[in-house]
Scaffold this motif. Structure first.
Motif, PDB file in Angstrom:
ATOM      1  N   SER A  79      -0.319  -9.391  -7.302  1.00 55.00           N
ATOM      2  CA  SER A  79      -0.967  -8.502  -8.254  1.00 55.00           C
ATOM      3  C   SER A  79      -1.090  -9.162  -9.631  1.00 55.00           C
ATOM      4  CB  SER A  79      -0.161  -7.202  -8.366  1.00 55.00           C
ATOM      5  OG  SER A  79      -0.720  -6.331  -9.315  1.00 55.00           O
ATOM      6  N   ILE A  80      -0.037  -9.858 -10.052  1.00 55.27           N
ATOM      7  CA  ILE A  80      -0.059 -10.549 -11.340  1.00 55.27           C
ATOM      8  C   ILE A  80      -1.077 -11.683 -11.334  1.00 55.27           C
ATOM      9  CG2 ILE A  80       1.305 -12.000 -12.899  1.00 55.27           C
ATOM     10  CD1 ILE A  80       3.772 -10.333 -11.971  1.00 55.27           C
ATOM     11  N   ARG A  81      -1.086 -12.468 -10.259  1.00 56.79           N
ATOM     12  CA  ARG A  81      -2.007 -13.595 -10.191  1.00 56.79           C
ATOM     13  C   ARG A  81      -3.461 -13.127 -10.213  1.00 56.79           C
ATOM     14  NH1 ARG A  81      -0.865 -18.471  -8.448  1.00 56.79           N
ATOM     15  NH2 ARG A  81       0.586 -18.347 -10.194  1.00 56.79           N
ATOM     16  N   THR A  95      -0.545  -1.088  -3.708  1.00 63.20           N
ATOM     17  CA  THR A  95      -1.558  -1.072  -2.648  1.00 63.20           C
ATOM     18  C   THR A  95      -1.287  -2.191  -1.650  1.00 63.20           C
ATOM     19  OG1 THR A  95      -3.359   0.060  -3.786  1.00 63.20           O
ATOM     20  CG2 THR A  95      -3.994  -1.604  -2.189  1.00 63.20           C
ATOM     21  N   LEU A  96      -0.921  -3.360  -2.131  1.00 67.38           N
ATOM     22  CA  LEU A  96      -0.583  -4.458  -1.225  1.00 67.38           C
ATOM     23  C   LEU A  96       0.638  -4.102  -0.380  1.00 67.38           C
ATOM     24  CD1 LEU A  96      -1.162  -7.319  -3.788  1.00 67.38           C
ATOM     25  CD2 LEU A  96      -2.556  -6.856  -1.759  1.00 67.38           C
ATOM     26  N   ALA A  97       1.604  -3.429  -0.999  1.00 64.27           N
ATOM     27  CA  ALA A  97       2.786  -3.004  -0.253  1.00 64.27           C
ATOM     28  C   ALA A  97       2.422  -1.956   0.788  1.00 64.27           C
ATOM     29  CB  ALA A  97       3.837  -2.461  -1.208  1.00 64.27           C
ATOM     30  N   GLY A  98       1.488  -1.065   0.451  1.00 64.65           N
ATOM     31  CA  GLY A  98       1.051  -0.072   1.432  1.00 64.65           C
ATOM     32  C   GLY A  98       0.418  -0.712   2.643  1.00 64.65           C
ATOM     33  N   ILE A  99      -0.409  -1.722   2.425  1.00 58.88           N
ATOM     34  CA  ILE A  99      -1.035  -2.432   3.542  1.00 58.88           C
ATOM     35  C   ILE A  99       0.017  -3.202   4.329  1.00 58.88           C
ATOM     36  CG2 ILE A  99      -2.587  -4.343   4.116  1.00 58.88           C
ATOM     37  CD1 ILE A  99      -4.460  -3.297   1.949  1.00 58.88           C
ATOM     38  N   GLY A 100       0.916  -3.872   3.620  1.00 61.68           N
ATOM     39  CA  GLY A 100       1.967  -4.621   4.311  1.00 61.68           C
ATOM     40  C   GLY A 100       2.859  -3.736   5.157  1.00 61.68           C
ATOM     41  N   ALA A 187      -0.011 -15.041   2.532  1.00 62.21           N
ATOM     42  CA  ALA A 187      -0.664 -13.916   3.206  1.00 62.21           C
ATOM     43  C   ALA A 187      -1.002 -12.794   2.233  1.00 62.21           C
ATOM     44  CB  ALA A 187       0.238 -13.387   4.323  1.00 62.21           C
ATOM     45  N   VAL A 188      -0.068 -12.462   1.348  1.00 60.57           N
ATOM     46  CA  VAL A 188      -0.299 -11.338   0.436  1.00 60.57           C
ATOM     47  C   VAL A 188      -1.343 -11.690  -0.614  1.00 60.57           C
ATOM     48  CG1 VAL A 188       0.754  -9.826  -1.265  1.00 60.57           C
ATOM     49  CG2 VAL A 188       1.982 -10.352   0.835  1.00 60.57           C
ATOM     50  N   LEU A 189      -1.294 -12.906  -1.157  1.00 55.62           N
ATOM     51  CA  LEU A 189      -2.324 -13.281  -2.131  1.00 55.62           C
ATOM     52  C   LEU A 189      -3.693 -13.303  -1.464  1.00 55.62           C
ATOM     53  CD1 LEU A 189      -3.124 -14.087  -4.965  1.00 55.62           C
ATOM     54  CD2 LEU A 189      -2.682 -16.477  -4.342  1.00 55.62           C
ATOM     55  N   THR A 190      -3.769 -13.763  -0.222  1.00 52.50           N
ATOM     56  CA  THR A 190      -5.044 -13.742   0.497  1.00 52.50           C
ATOM     57  C   THR A 190      -5.547 -12.310   0.664  1.00 52.50           C
ATOM     58  OG1 THR A 190      -4.498 -15.790   1.663  1.00 52.50           O
ATOM     59  CG2 THR A 190      -6.202 -14.393   2.644  1.00 52.50           C
ATOM     60  N   ARG A 223      -5.688   6.616   4.690  1.00 52.25           N
ATOM     61  CA  ARG A 223      -4.749   7.671   4.293  1.00 52.25           C
ATOM     62  C   ARG A 223      -3.310   7.173   4.342  1.00 52.25           C
ATOM     63  NH1 ARG A 223      -7.313  12.487   8.031  1.00 52.25           N
ATOM     64  NH2 ARG A 223      -9.128  13.002   6.718  1.00 52.25           N
ATOM     65  N   ASP A 224      -2.978   6.426   5.385  1.00 54.45           N
ATOM     66  CA  ASP A 224      -1.619   5.892   5.502  1.00 54.45           C
ATOM     67  C   ASP A 224      -1.308   4.913   4.372  1.00 54.45           C
ATOM     68  OD1 ASP A 224      -1.158   7.388   7.767  1.00 54.45           O
ATOM     69  OD2 ASP A 224      -1.482   5.724   9.173  1.00 54.45           O
ATOM     70  N   VAL A 225      -2.231   4.001   4.111  1.00 57.20           N
ATOM     71  CA  VAL A 225      -2.023   3.030   3.038  1.00 57.20           C
ATOM     72  C   VAL A 225      -1.880   3.742   1.701  1.00 57.20           C
ATOM     73  CG1 VAL A 225      -3.059   1.132   1.747  1.00 57.20           C
ATOM     74  CG2 VAL A 225      -3.153   1.135   4.240  1.00 57.20           C
ATOM     75  N   ALA A 226      -2.745   4.718   1.439  1.00 56.73           N
ATOM     76  CA  ALA A 226      -2.676   5.452   0.180  1.00 56.73           C
ATOM     77  C   ALA A 226      -1.343   6.183   0.033  1.00 56.73           C
ATOM     78  CB  ALA A 226      -3.836   6.441   0.082  1.00 56.73           C
ATOM     79  N   ALA A 227      -0.868   6.777   1.118  1.00 57.91           N
ATOM     80  CA  ALA A 227       0.396   7.509   1.057  1.00 57.91           C
ATOM     81  C   ALA A 227       1.555   6.575   0.714  1.00 57.91           C
ATOM     82  CB  ALA A 227       0.661   8.212   2.391  1.00 57.91           C
ATOM     83  N   TYR A 228       1.602   5.418   1.344  1.00 62.41           N
ATOM     84  CA  TYR A 228       2.667   4.466   1.025  1.00 62.41           C
ATOM     85  C   TYR A 228       2.508   3.918  -0.389  1.00 62.41           C
ATOM     86  CZ  TYR A 228       4.510   4.383   5.781  1.00 62.41           C
ATOM     87  OH  TYR A 228       5.099   4.723   6.970  1.00 62.41           O
ATOM     88  N   ALA A 229       1.274   3.636  -0.791  1.00 63.62           N
ATOM     89  CA  ALA A 229       1.043   3.103  -2.141  1.00 63.62           C
ATOM     90  C   ALA A 229       1.526   4.097  -3.196  1.00 63.62           C
ATOM     91  CB  ALA A 229      -0.431   2.781  -2.331  1.00 63.62           C
ATOM     92  N   ARG A 230       1.259   5.382  -2.981  1.00 62.83           N
ATOM     93  CA  ARG A 230       1.744   6.400  -3.927  1.00 62.83           C
ATOM     94  C   ARG A 230       3.256   6.487  -3.933  1.00 62.83           C
ATOM     95  NH1 ARG A 230      -2.890   9.271  -1.800  1.00 62.83           N
ATOM     96  NH2 ARG A 230      -4.511   9.328  -3.419  1.00 62.83           N
ATOM     97  N   MET A 231       3.842   6.434  -2.750  1.00 61.42           N
ATOM     98  CA  MET A 231       5.297   6.525  -2.648  1.00 61.42           C
ATOM     99  C   MET A 231       5.972   5.360  -3.362  1.00 61.42           C
ATOM    100  SD  MET A 231       7.641   6.756   0.798  1.00 61.42           S
ATOM    101  CE  MET A 231       7.302   5.079   1.307  1.00 61.42           C
TER     102      MET A 231
END
Length: 234
Positions: A79-81, A95-100, A187-190, A223-231
């Protein structure tokens, strides 16, 4: 899997040319979660991803979210990069954490572990994309070099990239000279670069959903990604 959805999306959208499409939220996609930007220890473009993250922020966030600090460092560093290279994107670490989380349980699916150097052991390799089990049929594109399968492509790594997408977007985030889909920083930066490329900006509902649905098309996935990203941001 992840960016394979772009292929399906292109097929679906090609049949809608000239038609007025409902907005993402009108189709049941979520509103965009607030993007949380981590605290940076460095803005140096010539240091590995993990060195960009403030140590106190990292420790507090890892404890609060119960995510391995090494993995949080990858999400935050990406996110910083990207904030340095593509500031208009605005993608947050959450958001990256939600996808991961949805793609690989932060690199621990199938019993894998994330080593201190960021490598995934054993490597994460998905099912063959042979047209069964709800997949599109994607014949091998790289001779099994990345996914070990010479007949069909498979999604690889903690962020689950198919080889053709990795070939286009793969990043060397830890600066070891190799872009490796089974190295958490790479992987995450990609994933961050891919999402910003697809959505342009991730702070609006349309921008966020455009990016995430390019990663994986179903509304349930968003929806799943958004829920984790909010959490993770709370």
């Amino acid at each position: 899997m992840a960016p394979l959805a772009a292929l399906a999306a292109a097929i679906i959208l090609s049949g809608c040319a000239g038609e007025s499409e409902p907005s993402f939220t009108e189709r049941g996609y979520p509103t965009a979660p607030a993007q949380e930007l981590p605290e940076a220890a460095s803005t140096d473009a010539d240091v590995p991803l993990v060195e960009l993250v403030d140590a106190d922020w990292l420790a507090t966030t890892a404890e609060r979210t119960n995510i391995d600090p090494r993995v949080v460092a990858a999400y935050a560093g990406a996110s910083i990069r990207v904030a340095q290279t593509t500031p208009e994107c605005g993608i947050g670490w959450n958001t990256l954490a939600g996808i991961g989380r949805v793609e690989s349980h932060h690199g621990t699916i199938y019993g894998s572990e994330v080593a201190e150097n960021g490598s995934i052991d054993p490597p994460i390799i998905g099912i063959p994309l042979d047209g069964t089990n709800g997949t599109l049929a994607v014949p091998d594109t790289e001779g099994g070099t990345i996914d070990t399968d010479t007949e069909w492509d498979r999604a690889v790594g903690p962020m689950q990239f198919i080889p053709s997408t990795w070939a286009q977007f793969g990043q060397d985030a830890n600066l070891d000279g190799t872009a490796d889909p089974n190295q958490i920083d790479d992987a995450v930066l990609t994933a961050a670069v891919y999402l910003c490329d697809r959505g342009s900006e991730l702070v609006s509902d349309d921008g966020w959903n455009t990016a995430v649905s390019a990663y994986n098309l179903p509304v349930e996935y968003a929806r799943d990604v958004a829920a984790y990203a909010r959490m993770y941001a709370e």
